[in-house]
Every structure is written in C-alpha cells, then in structure tokens.
Design a protein around this motif. Sequence first.
Motif, short mmCIF file in Angstrom:
data_model
loop_
_atom_site.label_atom_id
_atom_site.label_comp_id
_atom_site.label_asym_id
_atom_site.label_seq_id
_atom_site.Cartn_x
_atom_site.Cartn_y
_atom_site.Cartn_z
N THR A 10 0.85 -1.18 0.00
CA THR A 10 0.00 0.00 0.00
C THR A 10 0.89 1.23 0.00
OG1 THR A 10 -0.02 0.15 2.39
CG2 THR A 10 -1.74 -1.18 1.39
N GLY A 111 0.27 -6.39 8.75
CA GLY A 111 -1.04 -6.35 8.09
C GLY A 111 -1.95 -5.43 8.89
N PRO A 113 -5.55 -2.99 8.86
CA PRO A 113 -6.82 -2.81 8.16
C PRO A 113 -6.83 -1.57 7.26
CG PRO A 113 -7.20 -3.32 10.47
CD PRO A 113 -5.73 -3.06 10.31
N PRO A 114 -7.45 -1.65 6.08
CA PRO A 114 -7.44 -0.53 5.15
C PRO A 114 -8.05 0.74 5.71
CG PRO A 114 -8.95 -2.25 4.39
CD PRO A 114 -8.20 -2.80 5.57
N GLU A 115 -9.12 0.63 6.50
CA GLU A 115 -9.74 1.83 7.06
C GLU A 115 -8.84 2.51 8.08
OE1 GLU A 115 -10.83 -1.32 7.18
OE2 GLU A 115 -12.10 -1.67 8.92
N LEU A 117 -5.38 2.32 7.72
CA LEU A 117 -4.31 2.87 6.87
C LEU A 117 -4.72 4.20 6.25
CD1 LEU A 117 -2.96 -0.27 4.99
CD2 LEU A 117 -1.75 1.13 6.67
N GLU A 118 -6.01 4.36 5.95
CA GLU A 118 -6.48 5.58 5.31
C GLU A 118 -6.36 6.80 6.20
OE1 GLU A 118 -10.50 4.79 4.11
OE2 GLU A 118 -9.88 3.26 2.66
N VAL A 143 -2.18 -4.23 3.47
CA VAL A 143 -3.57 -4.33 3.89
C VAL A 143 -3.77 -5.70 4.54
CG1 VAL A 143 -5.95 -4.43 3.07
CG2 VAL A 143 -4.38 -2.74 2.14
#
Length: 175
Positions: A10, A111, A113-115, A117-118, A143
């Motif tokens: 990412t 690893g 979570p994408p939410e 990382l945002e 991710v």
Amino acid sequence: PLAHAPALRTQIPFRRFASDSKETKHVWSQEWDKLSFGATPPWKHNDYEMKKVMFVEVGMGCDQHGNRVEIGATKAAVRACRNAIEFNSIPCMGEIVPGGRPNMKIKIRLGVPPEVLEKCQIDLGAVCAVFPYGKILPIDVVVGGLTWKSGRIVDALGDQEDMSVIVVACITVGY
C-alpha cells in the motif's frame, strides 16, 4: 533476497515521526537501555539484503482504546511484534549468524486494516524498539488485520470512536 508481492503493498500513510530524529530514543525497557540492547532501525543502516532465512514468526496485536488519529495502529503493531517473538528463545543465534547478533536481519511485515491505513499513522520507531538486536530491514505495511466496533467509547482512555484494531505481524529472521 526476499521479495514481496507488489500488489499487496500500500502507499504507507505515515509521516516521519519524532522517533526518526536524533532527539528521541525508543527502548523497550530500562534493562535493555542499560545493556545497550536494541535493533538498528532501517533508517540508520543500508544493509538490506537477507541471504538466509532462519525462521518466520507470526503474531497478532489488538488495541481497543485510544485516539486513532494520534496513536493510529502503533499499539496494535507493537503488540503483534511482541506476540510473534515473545515465546521464542534461540540462544545460538549469536554463534550461527556471521558476525553475531548485531548482523542478524529482521524483516517486519505488518497487516493493517485498510480503514486504519487511510486515516492513521504507525510509529515505526516504537515497532523497531520491540527487537533487542539485529538490523531491521525496511518495514512492509500491507492491507490486512481487522477492525470492529467495540460498542463503547471511554473518554478516560482517549477514545474518539469505538473502533478496535487488530494488526498481524510476520517477522522473518535470518542473515
């Protein structure tokens, strides 16, 4: 050399933290500080090649409280790394690795979570402080992990929302 699937990488949304500067020193404990323990973080060396993989460890870390904007997934990432290494003892590492423990290479893959990382950050200095010796290779943040609603916001713990975070760590050790 180790290779990782580029599709899983990412754009890592963290800025350089105070831990990257000369003023701040991350150590796991006072005992480690007295013994001068602590792995060399990737921004303090350029020896990034791992020729032999000796073992791989996996761990999980959970953080249920706190201000995600300020601490992000750092606490969960630190806990995941500790979980991966805490039940292992390999006393002969200093004899097996050419040049001893300081030349041991540590590859960290987190690893997250994408939410998370945002909108959140990870203090990589705190993650590196988990390891007592060796050279840490550049850290992969991909991710993964998990979030869920705890159903409770505790102001006294700094909660801004009821999001809980799990980070998974894969630690590869070699030389």
